[in-house]
Design an enzyme around this catalytic site. Sequence first.
Site, PDB file in Angstrom:
ATOM      1  N   ASP A  25       0.863  -1.163   0.000  1.00 32.13           N
ATOM      2  CA  ASP A  25       0.000   0.000   0.000  1.00 32.13           C
ATOM      3  C   ASP A  25       0.909   1.225   0.000  1.00 32.13           C
ATOM      4  O   ASP A  25       2.120   1.119   0.265  1.00 32.13           O
ATOM      5  CB  ASP A  25      -0.898  -0.040   1.240  1.00 32.13           C
ATOM      6  CG  ASP A  25      -1.794   1.169   1.353  1.00 32.13           C
ATOM      7  OD1 ASP A  25      -2.370   1.583   0.333  1.00 32.13           O
ATOM      8  OD2 ASP A  25      -1.908   1.709   2.472  1.00 32.13           O
ATOM      9  N   ASP A  42       0.045   5.129   1.142  1.00 30.36           N
ATOM     10  CA  ASP A  42      -0.073   6.005   2.312  1.00 30.36           C
ATOM     11  C   ASP A  42      -0.121   5.176   3.596  1.00 30.36           C
ATOM     12  O   ASP A  42      -0.940   4.265   3.729  1.00 30.36           O
ATOM     13  CB  ASP A  42      -1.341   6.849   2.213  1.00 30.36           C
ATOM     14  CG  ASP A  42      -1.341   7.757   0.997  1.00 30.36           C
ATOM     15  OD1 ASP A  42      -1.011   8.931   1.147  1.00 30.36           O
ATOM     16  OD2 ASP A  42      -1.660   7.267  -0.102  1.00 30.36           O
ATOM     17  N   ASP A  99      -1.611  -1.034   5.778  1.00 29.30           N
ATOM     18  CA  ASP A  99      -1.912  -0.591   7.142  1.00 29.30           C
ATOM     19  C   ASP A  99      -3.405  -0.445   7.397  1.00 29.30           C
ATOM     20  O   ASP A  99      -3.802   0.148   8.398  1.00 29.30           O
ATOM     21  CB  ASP A  99      -1.224   0.752   7.425  1.00 29.30           C
ATOM     22  CG  ASP A  99      -1.839   1.892   6.639  1.00 29.30           C
ATOM     23  OD1 ASP A  99      -2.235   2.897   7.266  1.00 29.30           O
ATOM     24  OD2 ASP A  99      -1.941   1.795   5.410  1.00 29.30           O
TER      25      ASP A  99
END
Length: 222
Positions: free
Chosen positions: A13, A15, A171
Amino acid sequence: MISAAGTMAVLFDLDGTLIDSAPDLGAAADQMRADRGLASLPMERYRPMAGAGARGMLGVAFDITPNAPDFAPLREEFFVNYEARMMRTRVFEGVAELVEALCARGLQWGVVTNKSVRFTAPLTRGMPLFATAGAIVSGDTTPYAKPHPEPLFEAARQLGVAPDRCIYVGDDERDMAAGRAAGMRTVAAAYGYMGADADLTLSKADAAIQSPMQLLQLLEAA
């Protein structure tokens, strides 16, 4: 513990996993409050929701949801504010070293993000980190966004690697759900923007890391 045997590629991922964009995202939303004569909010309010992008930032700034009638114009205003700031975004400590180590081991790597190409393209072009990425899939690269697995399948196709030979690191709970749906092993970046979904994200991951370089320990333990 995750089994990393047979791994040929690592997908990330963006960000909250590779880059710390929370200060720029939060500042873009807080500018909107200032423009309306509202008091500034501390960054600690924005950071846990940074992984949710405009939805998260506007939710913090204005307690608004995407189904509100005035959400769309506020989102576009937020996007304009963010575009003016996003090139100040920096990678998390240890990420550059992790990517270098993956390449040294002969592993391919790439990015799968829900961020639209409007933002992903200039960010990744402007940061040296992404020069060795073999795949960059944005939220609008395919007709679907995470938690749908299609963006992850697209990244695997770009790399020429079977999905079950990939590890996906993220996250957010959506990252874990997408990775599992794609048949990939999943790693939760616990240093990112988990916020209120931390327990759910961790429970759906095959493993978790507290810093980027800990991913190497998982790979070396296989």
